[in-house]
Design an enzyme around this catalytic site. Sequence first.
Site, PDB file in Angstrom:
ATOM      1  N   CYS B 191      22.097  37.061  27.404  1.00  0.00           N
ATOM      2  CA  CYS B 191      23.091  36.063  26.997  1.00  0.00           C
ATOM      3  C   CYS B 191      22.483  34.908  26.208  1.00  0.00           C
ATOM      4  O   CYS B 191      23.217  34.098  25.645  1.00  0.00           O
ATOM      5  CB  CYS B 191      23.815  35.548  28.226  1.00  0.00           C
ATOM      6  SG  CYS B 191      24.394  36.893  29.265  1.00  0.00           S
ATOM      7  N   HIS B 329      26.787  26.313  28.835  1.00  0.00           N
ATOM      8  CA  HIS B 329      26.764  27.780  28.883  1.00  0.00           C
ATOM      9  C   HIS B 329      27.888  28.258  29.798  1.00  0.00           C
ATOM     10  O   HIS B 329      28.578  29.218  29.459  1.00  0.00           O
ATOM     11  CB  HIS B 329      25.406  28.262  29.408  1.00  0.00           C
ATOM     12  CG  HIS B 329      25.288  29.740  29.484  1.00  0.00           C
ATOM     13  ND1 HIS B 329      25.207  30.541  28.365  1.00  0.00           N
ATOM     14  CD2 HIS B 329      25.263  30.597  30.550  1.00  0.00           C
ATOM     15  CE1 HIS B 329      25.129  31.812  28.725  1.00  0.00           C
ATOM     16  NE2 HIS B 329      25.164  31.872  30.042  1.00  0.00           N
ATOM     17  N   HIS B 363      32.813  35.744  27.773  1.00  0.00           N
ATOM     18  CA  HIS B 363      31.382  35.573  27.536  1.00  0.00           C
ATOM     19  C   HIS B 363      30.951  36.607  26.501  1.00  0.00           C
ATOM     20  O   HIS B 363      30.846  37.800  26.810  1.00  0.00           O
ATOM     21  CB  HIS B 363      30.621  35.757  28.848  1.00  0.00           C
ATOM     22  CG  HIS B 363      29.166  35.390  28.773  1.00  0.00           C
ATOM     23  ND1 HIS B 363      28.568  34.970  27.603  1.00  0.00           N
ATOM     24  CD2 HIS B 363      28.194  35.383  29.731  1.00  0.00           C
ATOM     25  CE1 HIS B 363      27.289  34.722  27.838  1.00  0.00           C
ATOM     26  NE2 HIS B 363      27.051  34.965  29.113  1.00  0.00           N
TER      27      HIS B 363
END
Lengths: 87, 435
Positions: B191, B329, B363
């Site tokens: 990520c 985030h 995400h």
Amino acid sequence: MTKEEIVTLTNQVFEESFELAPEKLTPQAKIFEELGLDSLDIVDLIVALQKKFKVQIREDERVRTIRTLEDIYAFILALKQEEDPKK
Amino acid sequence: MLLFGRDGVPPSAREIGKEMMNSHSTNLKRVVITGMGCVSPLGRGVSTLVQGIEAGRCAVRAMDDWKHYIGLRSLVGAPAELKDEKLIPRQSRRSMGRLSLFAVQAAQDALIDAGIDPDSNLTTGRMGCVVGSTTGSAISISQAFETMLPDHDLTKLSSMQFFHCISHTATMNVAQHLKLNGWVMATSAACASAMQAIGAGYDLIRLGRQDAMLCGGAEELHPTVTGSFDVLFATSVKYNATPTLTPRPFDRDRDGLVCGEGAGIMLLEDYDHAVKRGARIHAEVLGYHTCSSGDHVSESSRPAMVACMHEALRQSGLEPRQVDYINAHATATLQGDKEEAEAIREVFGDSVPVSSLKGYLGHTLGASAAIELSAALAGMRQDRLYPTLNLENVSPECQGIHHIQGAPEQRAARIVVKNSFAFGGISAVLVCRMV
């Protein structure tokens, strides 16, 4: 399998895999120079032809002599006749 | 530079570091962002992305065709629409899986945004790309195994399968399609892939090794991707019937992340190079840092997040109080959001506005930092800081920071900190200033 069936199925491979217009698929069309395939495309052409005609051609030396669509038609026809010589 | 120390005494690491800083600092280039492109779950292009966020749209939907996967509990996702891919000539396109197609489109858009024709001569050796992803194309990897494994037969594999599946597929395809012949690298930090890509490009330009770099990440949605988080109990599972209510970053009722897909690419450029060609500048990159927790592969680490933010600020020459906005985030996992909120509280207290954009986008994993930073910068250009969608009741353990909730905050924000964290204990933080 007749020659006409082979031509139809082979041309289908070129239309589906290489996005070529049907009018470009003349028997004399040169695969590299005129249809624009390269060495990586030939690997995929072999995979697609094997699937379409249920044949094994990856190790066949005759593949190296193919230059035109007509060469492919003739090669597949020969393979099919070897499978069943009576036809 | 000190190699042997003075008076025959070996230098300390601190002395060598100081010398290196001094010798480099005079030569370091300023780095600016001059182009932004994306394909996101809210559509193609940064303006479409911002319109979707302004409208408060959540791109998450029910993934009904995932129901046949045994054991997959999270049946929600944020797909991006792939269209116009046939505008890419077949001989370029044949080596591109879905994520590479997204990456190439985003890269083209970033160049156009920067006032550079993607078809112009980019083969100068002074321009390259760093594009990351968690893996190669998840769809192609799955297809490769489905083709090969029933009979353990390799002869059915296409020549292109390999190019779709390799870890550097996105960056390789961007470079080949645009005919870039400078530095070409891939980051693979799950990520945080896009953030590490931007950081790597920043360093290369800063050091004078390249004039411009296309940097970012790409990812694709697939049940095996969501499944990899699902087996770790990190996914959202309670909102399958009400998909737009998840993910819920920092919220009391959050229950995990929702995977999305797309690509975000930014053109980073040497400031002098950009000025010379009269480019519009979105922002200047002031500092960057990435580090590991050195502790645990999946548990979020507040100390590592704190250390990363502190070092990125130190590299920028800024104090925490000078930061105007933190783009978090925050993916809506129970532990990750808690650790990040605590880390932000420890570094910044409760005065700096914070939001996560994952409530809109899900995400997008290896693409997320670039997509979200693009949206944040575009919003800041309009003096707008976007709220965290689906944040209705701040979770008790996520309190003590300045959450943007409900409506955008209208304020002139110049300095943004972008956080990006990943499995493997990876932290990456970028600091930018609007120009």
